[in-house]
Design a protein around this motif. Structure first.
Motif, PDB file in Angstrom:
ATOM      1  N   ALA A 223       0.830  -1.206   0.000  1.00 34.18           N
ATOM      2  CA  ALA A 223       0.000   0.000   0.000  1.00 34.18           C
ATOM      3  C   ALA A 223       0.862   1.253   0.000  1.00 34.18           C
ATOM      4  O   ALA A 223       0.541   2.239  -0.670  1.00 34.18           O
ATOM      5  CB  ALA A 223      -0.922  -0.013   1.213  1.00 34.18           C
ATOM      6  N   LEU A 224       1.969   1.221   0.709  1.00 36.06           N
ATOM      7  CA  LEU A 224       2.828   2.400   0.809  1.00 36.06           C
ATOM      8  C   LEU A 224       3.575   2.685  -0.492  1.00 36.06           C
ATOM      9  O   LEU A 224       3.745   3.850  -0.875  1.00 36.06           O
ATOM     10  CB  LEU A 224       3.827   2.210   1.960  1.00 36.06           C
ATOM     11  N   ASP A 225       4.022   1.626  -1.190  1.00 31.80           N
ATOM     12  CA  ASP A 225       4.812   1.864  -2.403  1.00 31.80           C
ATOM     13  C   ASP A 225       3.999   1.732  -3.688  1.00 31.80           C
ATOM     14  O   ASP A 225       4.525   1.875  -4.798  1.00 31.80           O
ATOM     15  CB  ASP A 225       6.039   0.948  -2.447  1.00 31.80           C
ATOM     16  N   GLY A 226       2.713   1.418  -3.551  1.00 30.24           N
ATOM     17  CA  GLY A 226       1.836   1.375  -4.714  1.00 30.24           C
ATOM     18  C   GLY A 226       1.856   0.086  -5.501  1.00 30.24           C
ATOM     19  O   GLY A 226       1.224  -0.010  -6.553  1.00 30.24           O
ATOM     20  N   THR A 227       2.550  -0.939  -5.006  1.00 25.40           N
ATOM     21  CA  THR A 227       2.623  -2.196  -5.736  1.00 25.40           C
ATOM     22  C   THR A 227       1.443  -3.126  -5.437  1.00 25.40           C
ATOM     23  O   THR A 227       1.225  -4.110  -6.137  1.00 25.40           O
ATOM     24  CB  THR A 227       3.929  -2.938  -5.418  1.00 25.40           C
ATOM     25  N   GLY A 228       0.691  -2.836  -4.383  1.00 30.49           N
ATOM     26  CA  GLY A 228      -0.502  -3.605  -4.070  1.00 30.49           C
ATOM     27  C   GLY A 228      -0.218  -4.902  -3.329  1.00 30.49           C
ATOM     28  O   GLY A 228       0.917  -5.190  -2.928  1.00 30.49           O
ATOM     29  N   ASN A 229      -1.266  -5.689  -3.176  1.00 31.89           N
ATOM     30  CA  ASN A 229      -1.168  -6.953  -2.457  1.00 31.89           C
ATOM     31  C   ASN A 229      -0.407  -7.988  -3.277  1.00 31.89           C
ATOM     32  O   ASN A 229      -0.588  -8.071  -4.498  1.00 31.89           O
ATOM     33  CB  ASN A 229      -2.564  -7.470  -2.127  1.00 31.89           C
ATOM     34  N   LYS A 230       0.415  -8.798  -2.617  1.00 35.24           N
ATOM     35  CA  LYS A 230       1.230  -9.777  -3.334  1.00 35.24           C
ATOM     36  C   LYS A 230       0.475 -11.032  -3.737  1.00 35.24           C
ATOM     37  O   LYS A 230       0.999 -11.842  -4.509  1.00 35.24           O
ATOM     38  CB  LYS A 230       2.453 -10.158  -2.484  1.00 35.24           C
ATOM     39  N   GLY A 231      -0.699 -11.246  -3.208  1.00 40.69           N
ATOM     40  CA  GLY A 231      -1.536 -12.345  -3.665  1.00 40.69           C
ATOM     41  C   GLY A 231      -1.349 -13.647  -2.906  1.00 40.69           C
ATOM     42  O   GLY A 231      -0.447 -13.802  -2.073  1.00 40.69           O
ATOM     43  N   MET A 232      -2.198 -14.607  -3.235  1.00 41.65           N
ATOM     44  CA  MET A 232      -2.250 -15.860  -2.500  1.00 41.65           C
ATOM     45  C   MET A 232      -1.002 -16.717  -2.680  1.00 41.65           C
ATOM     46  O   MET A 232      -0.589 -17.417  -1.745  1.00 41.65           O
ATOM     47  CB  MET A 232      -3.493 -16.657  -2.929  1.00 41.65           C
ATOM     48  N   ASP A 233      -0.364 -16.680  -3.835  1.00 46.30           N
ATOM     49  CA  ASP A 233       0.853 -17.478  -4.017  1.00 46.30           C
ATOM     50  C   ASP A 233       1.937 -17.035  -3.037  1.00 46.30           C
ATOM     51  O   ASP A 233       2.664 -17.881  -2.485  1.00 46.30           O
ATOM     52  CB  ASP A 233       1.361 -17.368  -5.457  1.00 46.30           C
ATOM     53  N   PHE A 234       2.052 -15.733  -2.823  1.00 45.73           N
ATOM     54  CA  PHE A 234       3.006 -15.232  -1.831  1.00 45.73           C
ATOM     55  C   PHE A 234       2.636 -15.728  -0.442  1.00 45.73           C
ATOM     56  O   PHE A 234       3.491 -16.228   0.304  1.00 45.73           O
ATOM     57  CB  PHE A 234       3.034 -13.697  -1.846  1.00 45.73           C
ATOM     58  N   ASN A 235       1.360 -15.615  -0.077  1.00 43.21           N
ATOM     59  CA  ASN A 235       0.929 -16.073   1.245  1.00 43.21           C
ATOM     60  C   ASN A 235       1.259 -17.550   1.448  1.00 43.21           C
ATOM     61  O   ASN A 235       1.764 -17.961   2.499  1.00 43.21           O
ATOM     62  CB  ASN A 235      -0.576 -15.869   1.406  1.00 43.21           C
ATOM     63  N   LYS A 236       0.980 -18.363   0.434  1.00 39.51           N
ATOM     64  CA  LYS A 236       1.245 -19.800   0.558  1.00 39.51           C
ATOM     65  C   LYS A 236       2.729 -20.083   0.750  1.00 39.51           C
ATOM     66  O   LYS A 236       3.105 -21.003   1.491  1.00 39.51           O
ATOM     67  CB  LYS A 236       0.717 -20.530  -0.672  1.00 39.51           C
ATOM     68  N   SER A 237       3.588 -19.306   0.099  1.00 43.72           N
ATOM     69  CA  SER A 237       5.023 -19.508   0.255  1.00 43.72           C
ATOM     70  C   SER A 237       5.469 -19.168   1.670  1.00 43.72           C
ATOM     71  O   SER A 237       6.343 -19.839   2.239  1.00 43.72           O
ATOM     72  CB  SER A 237       5.798 -18.672  -0.775  1.00 43.72           C
ATOM     73  N   VAL A 238       4.870 -18.140   2.247  1.00 43.84           N
ATOM     74  CA  VAL A 238       5.192 -17.773   3.634  1.00 43.84           C
ATOM     75  C   VAL A 238       4.726 -18.863   4.586  1.00 43.84           C
ATOM     76  O   VAL A 238       5.469 -19.306   5.473  1.00 43.84           O
ATOM     77  CB  VAL A 238       4.561 -16.419   3.993  1.00 43.84           C
ATOM     78  N   TRP A 239       3.496 -19.319   4.417  1.00 44.90           N
ATOM     79  CA  TRP A 239       2.982 -20.375   5.288  1.00 44.90           C
ATOM     80  C   TRP A 239       3.835 -21.635   5.195  1.00 44.90           C
ATOM     81  O   TRP A 239       4.131 -22.272   6.217  1.00 44.90           O
ATOM     82  CB  TRP A 239       1.537 -20.702   4.921  1.00 44.90           C
ATOM     83  N   ALA A 240       4.248 -22.001   3.986  1.00 48.59           N
ATOM     84  CA  ALA A 240       5.043 -23.220   3.801  1.00 48.59           C
ATOM     85  C   ALA A 240       6.384 -23.107   4.519  1.00 48.59           C
ATOM     86  O   ALA A 240       6.861 -24.078   5.123  1.00 48.59           O
ATOM     87  CB  ALA A 240       5.247 -23.483   2.314  1.00 48.59           C
ATOM     88  N   ARG A 241       6.985 -21.937   4.452  1.00 43.14           N
ATOM     89  CA  ARG A 241       8.286 -21.746   5.102  1.00 43.14           C
ATOM     90  C   ARG A 241       8.157 -21.860   6.614  1.00 43.14           C
ATOM     91  O   ARG A 241       8.989 -22.504   7.270  1.00 43.14           O
ATOM     92  CB  ARG A 241       8.861 -20.389   4.695  1.00 43.14           C
ATOM     93  N   TRP A 242       7.117 -21.275   7.176  1.00 43.28           N
ATOM     94  CA  TRP A 242       6.930 -21.356   8.625  1.00 43.28           C
ATOM     95  C   TRP A 242       6.523 -22.768   9.053  1.00 43.28           C
ATOM     96  O   TRP A 242       6.954 -23.251  10.105  1.00 43.28           O
ATOM     97  CB  TRP A 242       5.891 -20.337   9.084  1.00 43.28           C
ATOM     98  N   ASP A 243       5.713 -23.440   8.246  1.00 43.23           N
ATOM     99  CA  ASP A 243       5.319 -24.816   8.570  1.00 43.23           C
ATOM    100  C   ASP A 243       6.527 -25.746   8.631  1.00 43.23           C
ATOM    101  O   ASP A 243       6.532 -26.722   9.390  1.00 43.23           O
ATOM    102  CB  ASP A 243       4.331 -25.346   7.528  1.00 43.23           C
ATOM    103  N   ALA A 244       7.554 -25.447   7.813  1.00 41.15           N
ATOM    104  CA  ALA A 244       8.732 -26.308   7.747  1.00 41.15           C
ATOM    105  C   ALA A 244       9.700 -26.069   8.904  1.00 41.15           C
ATOM    106  O   ALA A 244      10.647 -26.850   9.091  1.00 41.15           O
ATOM    107  CB  ALA A 244       9.456 -26.087   6.419  1.00 41.15           C
ATOM    108  N   MET A 245       9.486 -25.012   9.675  1.00 43.60           N
ATOM    109  CA  MET A 245      10.393 -24.715  10.785  1.00 43.60           C
ATOM    110  C   MET A 245      10.193 -25.691  11.937  1.00 43.60           C
ATOM    111  O   MET A 245       9.106 -26.245  12.137  1.00 43.60           O
ATOM    112  CB  MET A 245      10.137 -23.296  11.306  1.00 43.60           C
ATOM    113  N   SER A 246      11.239 -25.878  12.719  1.00 44.11           N
ATOM    114  CA  SER A 246      11.123 -26.635  13.960  1.00 44.11           C
ATOM    115  C   SER A 246      10.405 -25.776  14.995  1.00 44.11           C
ATOM    116  O   SER A 246      10.305 -24.548  14.839  1.00 44.11           O
ATOM    117  CB  SER A 246      12.512 -27.006  14.480  1.00 44.11           C
ATOM    118  N   PRO A 247       9.889 -26.380  16.072  1.00 47.11           N
ATOM    119  CA  PRO A 247       9.247 -25.572  17.113  1.00 47.11           C
ATOM    120  C   PRO A 247      10.148 -24.452  17.643  1.00 47.11           C
ATOM    121  O   PRO A 247       9.680 -23.320  17.825  1.00 47.11           O
ATOM    122  CB  PRO A 247       8.922 -26.596  18.202  1.00 47.11           C
TER     123      PRO A 247
END
Length: 264
Positions: free
Chosen positions: A63-87
Motif C-alpha cells: 500500500a505504501l509503495d503502490g505495488t498492491g497486495n502480493k496475492g495468495m501465491d506469496f501467502n502460501k510460500s510464507v505459510w510453507a516456510r513457517w510450517d517447515a520450521m522446527s518448534p
C-alpha cells in the motif's frame, strides 16, 4: 480516525513486547504443549502469528509503495516456510517478524495513518490503517491467550486490547454465533460487562444479533468484557471461565451460550 489508529498501534506494541518476552522463555517441552487452539501446539500458534506478521507487513508495504497486495501465491510460500520450521525456530523467528510489523506501523505519520488504504487480499475493498491494524490486534490478542492459557488456566486477554476489540466482535457476531444451538427461541439477553463497563442486548432469534437492551430480558449475563470476547470466539471452556461470570434469569445456561459460540 488517526487517533483511533494510534491507540490500536500502541496496543499492538504492548502485546508484541509481552509475547516476545514470553516466547523467549519457552523451552522445547513448552513449545510442543497443547495450546488454547485445540488443533495447534504452542509453536504452531507462534508460527501462525509469525507468518501473519510477514503477510501483513507485505500488504502494508504494498500500500505504501503502490505495488498492491502480493496475492495468495506469496501467502502460501510464507505459510510453507513457517510450517517447515522446527518448534524452536518458530519461537525464535516470531519475535523479529512481529517486531518488524509493529515498527512499520509505528513509523507511519499522522497523515498516512488517516489516508492510507491497504489491500489485505481477502476483503472486497482496501481498508484504512485503523481497520488493518485492529484486525492484526484481534488475531494477535486471541492467539496470545492461546499461548498463555497452555500454562495458566486463569489467563485473560490483554487489557489494552479488550476495549478496542469489542466493536469488531459486534460487527461479526452473526457469523460467530449459532442461534439454532438453543431450543425455545427467541431468547433475549442483557449483557453487562466490566473493564470496560458496557450494557447491550444479545438476541438469539433466527440469527444472533446485538442491539439495545431488551426491556424485559429472558436472562442477564454479567461478565468481564474480556470473557465476553472469549465467549464469542469459542475460548470459553469451564476451566477458563472466571468466577465473576454469572447468568441469571433461568432461560438458558452458560453451557447453552457455549454451544451458541462454538468458535472457528
Amino acid at each position: 480516525m488517526s487517533e483511533h489508529a494510534d491507540r490500536i498501534i500502541a496496543a499492538l506494541r504492548s502485546g508484541h513486547d509481552h509475547l516476545a518476552s514470553l516466547a523467549r522463555g519457552l523451552g522445547p517441552d513448552d513449545l510442543t504443549r497443547r495450546s488454547g487452539a485445540a488443533e495447534w501446539d504452542v509453536s504452531q500458534v507462534l508460527s501462525h502469528l509469525g507468518s501473519g506478521a510477514e503477510i501483513s507487513l507485505a500488504a502494508l508495504e504494498g500500500a505504501l509503495d503502490g505495488t498492491g497486495n502480493k496475492g495468495m501465491d506469496f501467502n502460501k510460500s510464507v505459510w510453507a516456510r513457517w510450517d517447515a520450521m522446527s518448534p524452536g525456530e518458530r519461537a525464535e523467528s516470531l519475535v523479529p517478524a512481529s517486531e518488524a510489523l509493529v515498527t512499520r506501523y509505528e513509523s507511519l505519520d499522522a497523515r498516512t495513518r488517516e489516508d492510507l488504504r491497504i489491500d489485505l487480499g481477502f476483503l472486497p475493498m482496501p481498508v484504512d490503517v485503523a481497520t488493518a491494524a485492529r484486525m492484526r490486534l484481534s488475531e494477535f490478542t486471541f492467539h496470545t491467550w492461546d499461548v498463555e492459557v497452555a500454562f495458566d488456566p486463569a489467563a485473560v486477554l490483554a487489557p489494552a486490547a479488550t476495549g478496542l476489540l469489542l466493536d469488531q466482535v459486534a460487527m461479526l457476531i452473526g457469523h460467530m454465533g449459532r442461534a439454532d444451538a438453543v431450543k425455545g427461541r427467541p431468547v433475549r439477553l442483557v449483557v453487562r460487562t466490566t473493564a470496560p463497563e458496557m450494557s447491550f442486548g444479545l438476541d438469539l432469534g433466527d440469527v444472533v444479533t446485538l442491539g439495545e437492551e431488551p426491556a424485559e430480558p429472558d436472562a442477564v449475563l454479567s461478565t468481564p468484557a474480556e470473557w465476553w470476547l472469549r465467549l464469542a470466539t469459542g475460548r470459553h471452556a469451564p476451566a477458563y471461565t472466571p468466577a465473576g461470570v454469572a447468568l441469571t434469569g433461568g432461560a438458558l445456561t452458560l453451557d447453552d451460550l457455549r454451544r451458541v459460540f462454538p468458535g472457528f
